[in-house]
Every structure is written in C-alpha cells, then in structure tokens.
Design an enzyme around this catalytic site. Structure first.
Site, mmCIF file in Angstrom:
data_model
loop_
_atom_site.group_PDB
_atom_site.id
_atom_site.type_symbol
_atom_site.label_atom_id
_atom_site.label_comp_id
_atom_site.label_asym_id
_atom_site.label_seq_id
_atom_site.Cartn_x
_atom_site.Cartn_y
_atom_site.Cartn_z
ATOM 1 C CE LYS A 170 -3.177 3.446 8.137
ATOM 2 N NZ LYS A 170 -2.213 4.299 7.431
ATOM 3 C CG HIS A 178 -7.094 3.510 -1.375
ATOM 4 N ND1 HIS A 178 -7.596 4.583 -0.667
ATOM 5 C CD2 HIS A 178 -5.759 3.540 -1.166
ATOM 6 C CE1 HIS A 178 -6.602 5.221 -0.076
ATOM 7 N NE2 HIS A 178 -5.479 4.607 -0.349
HETATM 8 C C1 LIG Z 1 -0.639 5.243 0.351
HETATM 9 S S1 LIG Z 1 0.942 4.728 0.850
HETATM 10 C C2 LIG Z 1 0.522 3.769 2.303
HETATM 11 C C3 LIG Z 1 1.680 3.591 3.240
HETATM 12 C C4 LIG Z 1 1.321 2.871 4.551
HETATM 13 N N1 LIG Z 1 0.722 1.583 4.344
HETATM 14 C C5 LIG Z 1 0.405 3.763 5.374
HETATM 15 O O1 LIG Z 1 -0.787 3.465 5.456
HETATM 16 O O2 LIG Z 1 0.882 4.756 5.935
HETATM 17 C C6 LIG Z 1 1.306 3.495 -0.344
HETATM 18 C C7 LIG Z 1 2.705 2.892 -0.243
HETATM 19 O O3 LIG Z 1 2.851 1.934 -1.311
HETATM 20 C C8 LIG Z 1 4.228 1.907 -1.631
HETATM 21 N N2 LIG Z 1 4.423 1.193 -2.911
HETATM 22 C C9 LIG Z 1 4.066 1.600 -4.155
HETATM 23 N N3 LIG Z 1 4.405 0.664 -5.058
HETATM 24 C C10 LIG Z 1 4.988 -0.359 -4.368
HETATM 25 C C11 LIG Z 1 5.560 -1.630 -4.755
HETATM 26 N N4 LIG Z 1 5.573 -2.007 -6.033
HETATM 27 N N5 LIG Z 1 6.062 -2.428 -3.778
HETATM 28 C C12 LIG Z 1 6.057 -2.028 -2.478
HETATM 29 N N6 LIG Z 1 5.541 -0.854 -2.060
HETATM 30 C C13 LIG Z 1 5.006 -0.031 -2.986
HETATM 31 C C14 LIG Z 1 4.581 3.376 -1.679
HETATM 32 O O4 LIG Z 1 5.966 3.591 -1.649
HETATM 33 C C15 LIG Z 1 3.826 3.880 -0.430
HETATM 34 O O5 LIG Z 1 4.673 3.884 0.710
HETATM 35 O O1 LIG Z 2 -2.519 12.222 -0.890
HETATM 36 C C1 LIG Z 2 -2.990 11.454 -0.027
HETATM 37 C C2 LIG Z 2 -3.473 11.933 1.195
HETATM 38 C C3 LIG Z 2 -3.961 11.057 2.134
HETATM 39 C C4 LIG Z 2 -4.444 11.515 3.413
HETATM 40 C C5 LIG Z 2 -5.733 11.921 3.600
HETATM 41 C C6 LIG Z 2 -6.200 12.277 4.837
HETATM 42 C C7 LIG Z 2 -5.363 12.276 5.909
HETATM 43 O O2 LIG Z 2 -5.788 12.678 7.159
HETATM 44 C C8 LIG Z 2 -4.059 11.887 5.729
HETATM 45 C C9 LIG Z 2 -3.607 11.499 4.493
HETATM 46 O O3 LIG Z 2 -4.050 9.731 1.906
HETATM 47 C C10 LIG Z 2 -3.597 9.231 0.747
HETATM 48 C C11 LIG Z 2 -3.679 7.831 0.544
HETATM 49 O O4 LIG Z 2 -4.234 7.038 1.481
HETATM 50 C C12 LIG Z 2 -3.187 7.295 -0.636
HETATM 51 O O5 LIG Z 2 -3.275 5.943 -0.776
HETATM 52 C C13 LIG Z 2 -2.638 8.086 -1.624
HETATM 53 C C14 LIG Z 2 -2.562 9.461 -1.460
HETATM 54 C C15 LIG Z 2 -3.051 10.045 -0.264
#
Ligand SMILES: C[S@@+](CC[C@H](N)C(=O)[O-])C[C@H]1O[C@@H](n2cnc3c(N)ncnc32)[C@H](O)[C@@H]1O
Ligand SMILES: O=c1cc(-c2ccc(O)cc2)oc2c(O)c(O)ccc12
Length: 334
Positions: free
Chosen positions: A236, A240
């Site tokens: 999730k 992107h």
């Molecule tokens: C945009 S966040 C999404 C987190 C979660 N899936 C959500 O939707 O709330 C992306 C996540 O990718 C993790 N990430 C980045 N590089 C990674 C890697 N090489 N292996 C595992 N996780 C990684 C980051 O620490 C972060 O928690």
């Molecule tokens: O920096 C972000 C921020 C968000 C984000 C946007 C809208 C919301 O209601 C909550 C959080 O999402 C992100 C994301 O999905 C990502 O992959 C990287 C950065 C951010």
C-alpha cells in the site's frame, strides 16, 4: 502558513471551546492571548481562513456594524486536537523544514542536468528514507509526522467483511510502516498470521510497544532482498515511491514469497483526461505524481503502466477490484 499557524495556536479548539453562539473576533483574541499590537494581523489571518475556497471557518455577522463571529466548518473540525480523524499531521508534515526547503528549490533543481538526486536529497543531503532513519531532532519529528500522516490513509481493507482477505491464512504487509493497516487486518482475522515487513529502524521496538493483536509480527528487513513467505502480500502506497526498475525488483520478491492467490496493490491509477474520476481525485493524483517525482524517484501510473510492471515481474494477470477516493485496489495474480 495560516493553516500551520491555526494548528499551532489551536484556533479551531478555541472556537470549539467557545461553543454556541459563534466566537467573536475579540473573544478569540482574548482566549488565545493575542497582544493588542497583533490583533490586526490576527484579524487578517482569520479572514483568509474564512474565505469560501479556504473554508476553515464560517463567518457570521448578527447585525450590521457588529463584530464578525467565527464557527467551525468540516475542514476545521478535522484539526480539533481530540478529533478521532485529526488531520493536523498532514499540513505540519508539508511545513516541516526538510520538506518546505526542498519544495522551495524546485526551480533550480529542474534546471540541473547532471544530477540524478531528488530535490529532497539535494537539499537535505540524504534520501527521504535515509533522512527518516536519522536521530536528529528534526529527523525524529519528520518521522513522527510522516507515519501519523500515513495513518490517515487507512482504507477499509481490514474489516472482517473485506473480500480481499478471503481464504488467506497468512499475509505480509510489505513496507507496512508502523503496522496500522496490518493491525486492523490482524484484529479482524484473529486466525490469520500477519507480518509487517519494513526497514529495521521503522519496526524497531514496535511489537513491545503493546496494543497489537497477538497474531501480528514485525520483521525488519529489505523488500529488495526478500519478503517473508505468505499466502498473500499487500503493497500500500509503496510502488509509487519507486522507478520502474525498482518496482519490478520489489514485485519479483513479492511473487517469490506468495504461495496463494497473489498480491494486493493499493496505489493510485492515474485517470485519463475525460475519465469518470472526479476533478478532485484527478487533482490529488497530479499533486502526488509531482510529489513522488521530487521527494522520491517515484511516479503515479496509469493502467497501462501498471500492466507493464506486472507483466515484467512475471505475474499472469491483474484486476482493479475497487476504488478508495483517488486510490485503487489492484489484485495481481502469480
Ligand atoms: C509511503 S510509506 C507506506 C507505509 C505503509 N504501507 C502505509 O501505507 O502506511 C513507504 C514505506 O516503505 C518503507 N521502505 C522504504 N524502503 C524500504 C525497503 N528497502 N524495505 C522495506 N521497507 C522499505 C518505508 O520505511 C516506509 O515505511
Ligand atoms: O508525504 C507524504 C504524504 C502522504 C499523505 C497524503 C495525504 C494524506 O491524507 C496522508 C498522507 O502520503 C505520502 C505517500 O503515500 C508516500 O508514498 C510518500 C510521501 C507521502
């Protein structure tokens, strides 16, 4: 900047605590202890926050010549300190110095030809993920805001009624952050073994933090190297963040890990101009596309681009099974 200020000064809470009838400007000035030398600027700010397009407060004037009075709108209710869906972390995230500073150099960054670094990296000296791993005060603050903001996008995938997890005995939330989504799934399906894989510094100490269902486990690792085996995996808001080559690597690791029906991908599918998507969804998709291109080396993708990635990673088929606002749920079959 006015929204950030409203959050820090807790203006929505002051309006809320005043109750009915709506709070007048002088009542707010007194509740918030705005000194006389700043009341004009405060009035200007309240006016900006109350225009139809800003929409953070609605303004009433009982009688001509009387003071303006302010009440909450749906937008400012989301900024109340104890609101169950408090959204304050998102504007604060975008005004964090590391984010604000990279956004302010996009003009020079766009003209730099021989630099593959993201605008975030140019300004902050580290990629976004490496920056979040840092131990400085600003890094810890950004990490807190980021995971709070990510928790705002918890789609209703986790409920017992969700068809996404039918017949699944084990699942891995790949790069699942602090486990908000996986905890919802694990709570709804106590018989399912649920694992969150994320970078070691993200999951460190989380199982011990308590409050997690017993069938949820955190694993520190690297999704480019290996993903724990399971019936299905969830990605999730992950793909992107990355360019095509990296996405194919991640998807191949996921394919090697799944023994059941396959992968669920929750990300945006860029709508085409003139599609059924509403204007707001399209605008959000375009803003995310820009954010992914400058904060990370990522991008939002249209359906054909997704199809190309799944095929290159060796998946046999995919289906877009649902939509949550600007995001889509894509099932991908081994
Ligand atoms: C945009 S966040 C999404 C987190 C979660 N899936 C959500 O939707 O709330 C992306 C996540 O990718 C993790 N990430 C980045 N590089 C990674 C890697 N090489 N292996 C595992 N996780 C990684 C980051 O620490 C972060 O928690
Ligand atoms: O920096 C972000 C921020 C968000 C984000 C946007 C809208 C919301 O209601 C909550 C959080 O999402 C992100 C994301 O999905 C990502 O992959 C990287 C950065 C951010």
């Amino acid at each position: 900047m006015s929204i950030k200020c409203a959050i820090h000064l807790r203006i929505p809470d002051a309006v809320h605590q005043h109750g009915e009838p709506a709070a007048s400007l002088s009542q707010l000035i007194s509740a918030l202890r705005i000194p006389p030398s700043k009341t004009h600027a405060f009035r200007c700010m309240m006016r900006v926050l109350s225009t139809r397009s800003t929409g953070f407060f609605s303004v009433q004037q009982e009688e001509e010549g009387e003071e303006l009075c302010y009440s909450l709108t749906p937008a400012s209710r989301l900024l109340l300190r104890h609101a169950p869906l408090n959204q304050a972390s998102l504007p604060l995230l975008h005004f964090h110095p590391a984010v604000r500073d990279y956004c302010s150099v996009l003009d020079t960054w766009l003209l730099e030809e021989n630099d593959k670094r993201t605008a975030f990296e140019v300004v902050n000296g580290a990629s976004f993920w490496d920056y979040l791993a840092g131990s400085s005060g600003p890094a810890r603050e950004l990490k807190g805001l980021f995971y709070d903001a990510m928790a705002l996008v918890v789609p209703t995938v986790g409920g017992r009624e969700s068809l996404l997890f039918r017949g699944v005995r084990s699942f891995v939330d790949v790069a699942g952050g602090t486990g908000i989504v996986a905890a919802a799934v694990a709570g709804a399906f106590p018989e399912m073994k649920c694992v969150v894989l994320d970078l070691p510094h993200v999951v460190e100490g989380l199982p011990a933090a308590g409050g997690h269902p017993g069938n949820l486990e955190f694993v520190g690792g690297d999704m480019f190297r290996s993903v724990p085996s399971a019936d299905a995996v969830l990605l999730k808001s992950i793909l992107h963040n990355w360019d095509d080559e990296s996405c194919v690597k991640i998807l191949k690791c996921c394919k090697a890990a799944v023994s059941g029906d396959g992968d669920e991908v929750i990300d945006m599918v860029m709508s085409e101009v003139g599609s059924d998507d509403d204007d707001l969804s399209r605008e959000i998709q375009l803003c995310f596309d820009l954010m992914m291109a400058t904060l990370l080396n990522g991008k939002e993708r249209n359906e054909m681009e997704w199809k190309g990635l799944f095929e290159e990673a060796g998946f046999s088929n995919y289906k877009i099974v649902g939509k949550i606002g600007p995001r889509s749920i894509i099932e991908v079959y081994p």
